[in-house]
Write an enzyme that holds these catalytic residues in place. Structure first.
Site, mmCIF file in Angstrom:
data_model
loop_
_atom_site.group_PDB
_atom_site.id
_atom_site.type_symbol
_atom_site.label_atom_id
_atom_site.label_comp_id
_atom_site.label_asym_id
_atom_site.label_seq_id
_atom_site.Cartn_x
_atom_site.Cartn_y
_atom_site.Cartn_z
ATOM 1 N N HIS A 285 7.717 -9.623 4.207
ATOM 2 C CA HIS A 285 7.597 -8.251 3.677
ATOM 3 C C HIS A 285 8.282 -7.218 4.564
ATOM 4 O O HIS A 285 8.150 -7.222 5.772
ATOM 5 C CB HIS A 285 6.155 -7.876 3.348
ATOM 6 C CG HIS A 285 5.211 -7.839 4.506
ATOM 7 N ND1 HIS A 285 5.061 -6.724 5.297
ATOM 8 C CD2 HIS A 285 4.347 -8.766 4.990
ATOM 9 C CE1 HIS A 285 4.138 -6.974 6.225
ATOM 10 N NE2 HIS A 285 3.701 -8.197 6.068
ATOM 11 N N GLU A 331 3.455 -4.981 1.170
ATOM 12 C CA GLU A 331 2.406 -5.993 1.354
ATOM 13 C C GLU A 331 1.171 -5.378 2.011
ATOM 14 O O GLU A 331 0.052 -5.670 1.640
ATOM 15 C CB GLU A 331 2.921 -7.154 2.217
ATOM 16 C CG GLU A 331 1.960 -8.338 2.294
ATOM 17 C CD GLU A 331 0.926 -8.232 3.401
ATOM 18 O OE1 GLU A 331 -0.089 -8.937 3.325
ATOM 19 O OE2 GLU A 331 1.093 -7.427 4.330
ATOM 20 N N GLU A 332 1.425 -4.504 2.996
ATOM 21 C CA GLU A 332 0.320 -4.037 3.843
ATOM 22 C C GLU A 332 -0.732 -3.215 3.106
ATOM 23 O O GLU A 332 -1.914 -3.386 3.331
ATOM 24 C CB GLU A 332 0.864 -3.210 5.022
ATOM 25 C CG GLU A 332 1.724 -4.006 5.996
ATOM 26 C CD GLU A 332 0.946 -5.074 6.757
ATOM 27 O OE1 GLU A 332 -0.256 -5.250 6.497
ATOM 28 O OE2 GLU A 332 1.557 -5.739 7.605
ATOM 29 N N ASP A 359 4.950 -14.801 7.284
ATOM 30 C CA ASP A 359 4.213 -13.549 7.520
ATOM 31 C C ASP A 359 3.051 -13.791 8.469
ATOM 32 O O ASP A 359 1.944 -13.316 8.261
ATOM 33 C CB ASP A 359 3.726 -12.969 6.175
ATOM 34 C CG ASP A 359 3.037 -11.617 6.371
ATOM 35 O OD1 ASP A 359 3.274 -10.976 7.413
ATOM 36 O OD2 ASP A 359 2.255 -11.221 5.491
ATOM 37 N N HIS A 429 -0.876 -5.118 13.661
ATOM 38 C CA HIS A 429 -1.288 -3.803 13.117
ATOM 39 C C HIS A 429 -1.596 -2.771 14.200
ATOM 40 O O HIS A 429 -2.317 -1.821 13.954
ATOM 41 C CB HIS A 429 -2.506 -3.938 12.208
ATOM 42 C CG HIS A 429 -2.260 -4.742 10.960
ATOM 43 N ND1 HIS A 429 -3.202 -4.917 9.977
ATOM 44 C CD2 HIS A 429 -1.157 -5.411 10.526
ATOM 45 C CE1 HIS A 429 -2.712 -5.656 9.002
ATOM 46 N NE2 HIS A 429 -1.460 -5.986 9.317
#
Ligand SMILES: [Zn+2]
Length: 463
Positions: A285, A331-332, A359, A429
């Site tokens: 992604h 995606e996130e 991923d 993240h």
């Protein structure tokens, strides 16, 4: 009759054994070429350098996300693929705004500043922030047992750590992530005014880790702000709460939810020589969170996937099936790109037989996790000896990848690259997901491992 059959049988066995070993020799030569080219003349690392350092964090709907679309489209065009195009998709736009601010205030008025990050999709706090007593819980059952009487008007602090004894850290992440994703929606039921979630990390440090959250069906007027607190501050807060249960927590966050905006999946294709209408997909992604530069999540997967097609072009390998690289958007915080790709594939009646996603970070590859049936699992596992020289040994059944999963049910094999997972959630993240955390060789080994599986799937087809 019997006696005449035996020489024929022996002959047949001889021919088939010979052709199997000839195939194995060809395959092992091809894998060797893929690994050699990726390690000695690779492009993934340079692409990732640009994506991370020249563009940076690529949250959906941001200027950086749009730059990433244009950059990767242009780079794919440079490869001389048969087709390169953009697939339009509407994506959510959420912005963090000014940096969050938070502190613990003891009953005597002493303040300790803590590190928080608004969760993606959270509403802001009121302009002056919120300050309230804190109730620590570890799961939704504990929350429910405390009920409205104990929760109303308070900040709920979800502090269940990721389980440290699980070898696959992804499983530990999965076991703790409902606090982040649904914590606010659950706490709202009992009248909480805010939510703090222990960062989903196995490392004890000061970096908070953001991530997606959802309010479920909570009406807009009842939505409460939610933030991640660093593991170190979570431990500190938890310790302090035991001594001073009346302490208060203050936080202010300035995020905003905007209308959806137009963005794109970036797609490139080498059209198949024998089965042009059967598709195999490799992807990652393109979007990332905003606080780091998204090098591991998922710049690595993006550039490794681009590298798979580049390696095929470079080695003049002409696949039988049409092979697509798909760089999924969003995606996130929405998965809109993955959903759109699957929806369009269905609408156009395209036959997809294989999809592979990277991923899980750009660390040393260990193998694959596979979502498929027994026949395909057996075929893929029969290739294990070909991967042995590259220390690839995992061919597990398990979760493939978020962006390709919407195709489940309409595809024969879904696969996810499984890199070593021990360091991934230390940076995932957070502001520490940066290009400096990337090891060039590990990234390249991942790309070659993906190209190898793609080559074998193309050569032997899906069952
Ligand atoms: Zn990711």
């Amino acid at each position: 009759m019997k006696t005449r059959l035996i020489p024929a049988l022996i002959f047949f066995l001889f021919i088939s054994t010979a052709s199997i070993s000839q195939n194995a020799a060809q395959d092992s030569t091809m894998l060797k070429k893929l690994y050699t080219t990726a390690l000695s003349d690779g492009k993934a690392y340079d692409w990732l350098d640009y994506l991370s350092n020249q563009i940076g964090g690529r949250l959906s709907g941001s200027f950086e996300a749009e730059r990433a679309v244009k950059y990767t489209e242009a780079e794919l065009k440079e490869l001389g693929l048969d087709k390169v195009w953009l697939q339009p998709v509407m994506v959510p736009k959420w912005t963090r705004g000014f940096k969050e601010y938070a502190y613990i205030e003891s009953p005597s008025g002493e303040k300790t500043v803590t590190n928080i990050l608004a969760l993606g999709g959270s509403v802001p706090t009121p302009n002056l922030g919120i300050k309230a007593e804190v109730v620590e819980v570890h799961n939704f059952e504990e929350l429910a047992s405390l009920g409205r009487q104990k929760i109303e008007g308070k900040i709920v602090f979800f502090n269940r750590p990721m389980q440290p004894d699980l070898i696959h850290t992804g499983h530990a992440y999965g076991g703790a992530s409902n606090q982040r994703y649904s914590g606010a929606a659950e706490a709202t039921k009992y009248g909480a005014i805010g939510v703090l979630v222990r960062s989903l990390s196995l490392k004890n440090d000061s970096a908070p880790h953001t991530g997606a959250m959802s309010y479920g069906d909570t009406p807009e007027s009842k939505r409460i702000p939610a933030a991640a607190i660093s593991t170190k501050d979570a431990d500190y807060l938890s310790g302090l709460l035991k001594l001073e249960p009346q302490l208060q927590f203050y936080f202010k966050q300035n995020c905003k939810i905007w209308d959806d905006v137009l963005s794109y999946n970036v797609i490139g294709e080498i059209t198949g020589t024998t089965y042009p209408d059967k598709y195999m997909v490799v992807g990652g992604h393109l979007d990332s969170w905003d606080v780091g530069d998204g090098a591991h999540d998922d710049g690595a997967g993006v550039t490794q996937s681009m590298e798979v097609l580049r390696l095929f072009k470079k080695l003049n390998y002409k696949p039988k099936h049409s092979i697509r690289v798909v760089l999924f958007m969003n995606e996130e915080n929405g998965l809109r790109g993955g959903l759109k790709y699957a929806e369009e594939a269905k609408r156009k009646n395209e036959t997809h037989v294989f999809a592979l996603e990277s991923d899980s970070g750009g660390f040393t590859p260990r193998g694959f996790s596979l979502e498929t049936d027994d026949a395909n699992l057996a075929q893929i596992r029969s290739w294990a000896p070909l991967f042995e020289p590259y220390l690839i040994h995992l061919f597990d059944e398990g979760y493939s990848g978020a962006d390709i999963r919407p195709m489940k049910g309409n595809i024969n094999v879904l696969a996810g690259l499984q890199p070593d997972s021990q360091r991934y959630f230390d940076i995932h993240h957070s502001a520490n997901d940066t290009f400096e955390q990337i090891n060039k060789r590990e990234l390249e080994l991942g790309a070659a491992t993906m190209a190898s599986l793609m080559y074998l799937m193309d050569t032997y087809g899906a069952k």
